[in-house]
Motif scaffolding. Structure first.
Motif, PDB file in Angstrom:
ATOM      1  N   ASP A 299       0.831  -1.211   0.000  1.00 31.12           N
ATOM      2  CA  ASP A 299       0.000   0.000   0.000  1.00 31.12           C
ATOM      3  C   ASP A 299       0.867   1.263   0.000  1.00 31.12           C
ATOM      4  O   ASP A 299       0.610   2.218   0.725  1.00 31.12           O
ATOM      5  CB  ASP A 299      -0.949   0.000   1.201  1.00 31.12           C
ATOM      6  CG  ASP A 299      -1.926  -1.158   1.153  1.00 31.12           C
ATOM      7  OD1 ASP A 299      -2.349  -1.539   0.039  1.00 31.12           O
ATOM      8  OD2 ASP A 299      -2.254  -1.709   2.216  1.00 31.12           O
ATOM      9  N   GLN A 300       1.925   1.247  -0.811  1.00 24.87           N
ATOM     10  CA  GLN A 300       2.859   2.359  -1.006  1.00 24.87           C
ATOM     11  C   GLN A 300       3.734   2.641   0.221  1.00 24.87           C
ATOM     12  O   GLN A 300       4.493   3.618   0.215  1.00 24.87           O
ATOM     13  CB  GLN A 300       2.129   3.641  -1.409  1.00 24.87           C
ATOM     14  CG  GLN A 300       1.470   3.553  -2.788  1.00 24.87           C
ATOM     15  CD  GLN A 300       0.888   4.866  -3.236  1.00 24.87           C
ATOM     16  OE1 GLN A 300       0.131   5.503  -2.517  1.00 24.87           O
ATOM     17  NE2 GLN A 300       1.242   5.293  -4.436  1.00 24.87           N
ATOM     18  N   ALA A 301       3.652   1.796   1.242  1.00 22.44           N
ATOM     19  CA  ALA A 301       4.467   1.997   2.439  1.00 22.44           C
ATOM     20  C   ALA A 301       5.531   0.906   2.534  1.00 22.44           C
ATOM     21  O   ALA A 301       5.198  -0.283   2.477  1.00 22.44           O
ATOM     22  CB  ALA A 301       3.590   1.977   3.690  1.00 22.44           C
ATOM     23  N   PRO A 302       6.820   1.279   2.666  1.00 22.85           N
ATOM     24  CA  PRO A 302       7.854   0.267   2.879  1.00 22.85           C
ATOM     25  C   PRO A 302       7.581  -0.519   4.158  1.00 22.85           C
ATOM     26  O   PRO A 302       7.106   0.041   5.156  1.00 22.85           O
ATOM     27  CB  PRO A 302       9.145   1.089   3.005  1.00 22.85           C
ATOM     28  CG  PRO A 302       8.836   2.386   2.316  1.00 22.85           C
ATOM     29  CD  PRO A 302       7.381   2.641   2.580  1.00 22.85           C
ATOM     30  N   LEU A 303       7.855  -1.808   4.153  1.00 25.23           N
ATOM     31  CA  LEU A 303       7.693  -2.597   5.352  1.00 25.23           C
ATOM     32  C   LEU A 303       8.657  -2.100   6.424  1.00 25.23           C
ATOM     33  O   LEU A 303       9.772  -1.673   6.115  1.00 25.23           O
ATOM     34  CB  LEU A 303       7.951  -4.079   5.069  1.00 25.23           C
ATOM     35  CG  LEU A 303       6.711  -4.888   4.662  1.00 25.23           C
ATOM     36  CD1 LEU A 303       6.169  -4.436   3.316  1.00 25.23           C
ATOM     37  CD2 LEU A 303       7.019  -6.382   4.652  1.00 25.23           C
TER      38      LEU A 303
END
Length: 406
Positions: A299-303
């Motif tokens: 969702d466009q967020a780096p883990l």
């Protein structure tokens, strides 16, 4: 095909403390080249913190009815071949290498590496294998909250997605039912029973009983048993796992510890039914194709907790446009570019390429991206593999077009 906005200007910035490691496309980066309808290639030069990086990028329009992606593999789970050979044999127009794999066995003298991949694999709807235990994987440490069951694939609806495939299986005998904990895997959970089918290939099955769920280098088990089932009946038993091709209609059951004890109760002639199915534990989706690796962007967020210190040549696949577009990337392994990117930087690059989700695949000497033009008889390797030549790999992502040509 959507090409606009993909790495078009703007800085590529790694998240978190590594934000100082900015990278941006340079003026040397050439424009997109059409490989086939719905498929385009671009080389991208990036000014990264550790030095220049060259990326090779494919964009694949899954909305185009002429375009599809699928698993490239040599016809057996425990076999390997150069990516260009796999793509040529399958008639693909492009592709990248895939999953991490059992590349070495220095910890278990006398045991050969199987070459089999770590995670699940599905080819044209055929379920080839399950995931090894987390502690048995090859490759960099998994991000927090992820497992070896992570997959990137394309569903029956034709859309790309990330998922998590778990094995649901049983071994039914005259005296009861046993859980099946492995399918064509180079490592089985401690105390379990696993099945090997004709999809496995000819490699030894002994490796499946080595190591533990938490420690790959742990010794091989001394308590093993193997049962061969053909057309629903036991036809052979052995005290140790064997090797060699498995024929159609045949399953070889391998047990270790408690699993071995359970299999020892079977005799030649007994009826046995083996059932196995890979289930997406997140969505229940069915897949046309899937392969293993691990997510770096959701969702466009780096883990959280992605490595920010180790640069390397890497391969990744990304998903954009609500699953209707896939981006495939491989870094160049030429000496002047070999510092590569950290996993955190890779996530940022994929995000700024327009990906909502991204998946890290095997890197280093395995990183390879190939394409074929209209007049080309064979694949062209677009990047420079860091080992100086293509490494034989167990699988990859193939891009197919029913109307190839520039």
């Amino acid at each position: 095909m959507v090409l606009s906005g993909v790495l078009a200007g703007g800085a590529l910035v790694a998240p978190g403390p590594a934000a100082a490691a900015t990278a941006a496309p340079t003026a040397k980066s050439p424009a997109w080249v059409r490989i086939a309808p719905g498929v385009a290639y671009r080389r991208l030069d990036i000014a990264a913190r550790r030095g220049p990086v060259r990326a090779h990028l494919l964009t694949v329009d899954l909305r185009d009815p002429r375009v599809s992606v699928g698993l490239l593999y040599p016809g057996a789970v425990s076999a390997r071949a150069p990516l260009s050979s796999l793509a040529d044999a399958a008639g693909a127009v492009a592709g990248v290498n895939g999953d991490f794999f059992n590349i070495t066995e220095t910890q278990h003298p006398g045991t050969e590496p199987t070459g089999a991949p770590v995670g699940p694999a599905i080819a044209a709807g055929r379920e080839l294998k399950g995931a090894v235990p987390d502690g048995q994987r090859f490759g960099p440490a998994l991000p927090s909250g992820t497992t070896t069951r992570e997959v990137l694939g394309v569903g029956e609806d034709g859309r790309a997605r990330l998922g998590q495939l778990a094995l649901d299986g049983t071994v039914s005998t005259q005296s009861g039912t046993l859980p099946l904990r492995g399918l064509n895997q180079y490592a089985l959970p401690v105390g379990s029973v696993g099945a090997f089918t004709s999809d496995w290939g000819a490699a030894s099955r002994m490796r499946a009983t080595c190591g533990t769920d938490a420690r790959r280098a742990a010794p091989c088990s001394s308590r093993t048993y193997e049962v061969t089932v053909r057309d629903g009946r036991v036809v052979a038993v052995a005290t140790a796992p064997g090797r060699g091709a498995i024929g159609p209609g045949t399953e070889v059951l391998v047990g270790r510890e408690a699993g071995a004890a359970a299999l020892r109760k079977l005799s030649v002639g007994d009826r046995v039914a083996v059932r196995h199915h890979l289930v997406d534990t997140r969505s229940g989706s069915a897949y046309r194709f899937a392969l293993g690796g691990y997510p770096v962007l959701r969702d466009q967020a780096p883990l959280p907790g992605l490595d920010e210190g180790t640069g390397a040549v890497r391969t990744a696949a990304g998903i954009a446009d609500d699953g209707h577009r896939m981006l495939l990337l491989a870094l160049d392994g030429a000496p002047e570019f070999r510092n590569g990117l950290t996993v955190a930087e890779l996530a940022a690059v994929m995000r700024d390429a327009g990906c909502v989700d991204a998946f890290n695949l095997d890197g280093g000497g395995s990183s390879t991206l190939v394409t074929r033009g209209r007049e080309a008889a064979h694949m062209t390797v677009r990047n420079h593999p860091s080992g100086g030549s293509e490494r034989a790999v167990p699988n990859g992502i193939g891009v197919f077009s029913r109307a190839s040509g520039v």
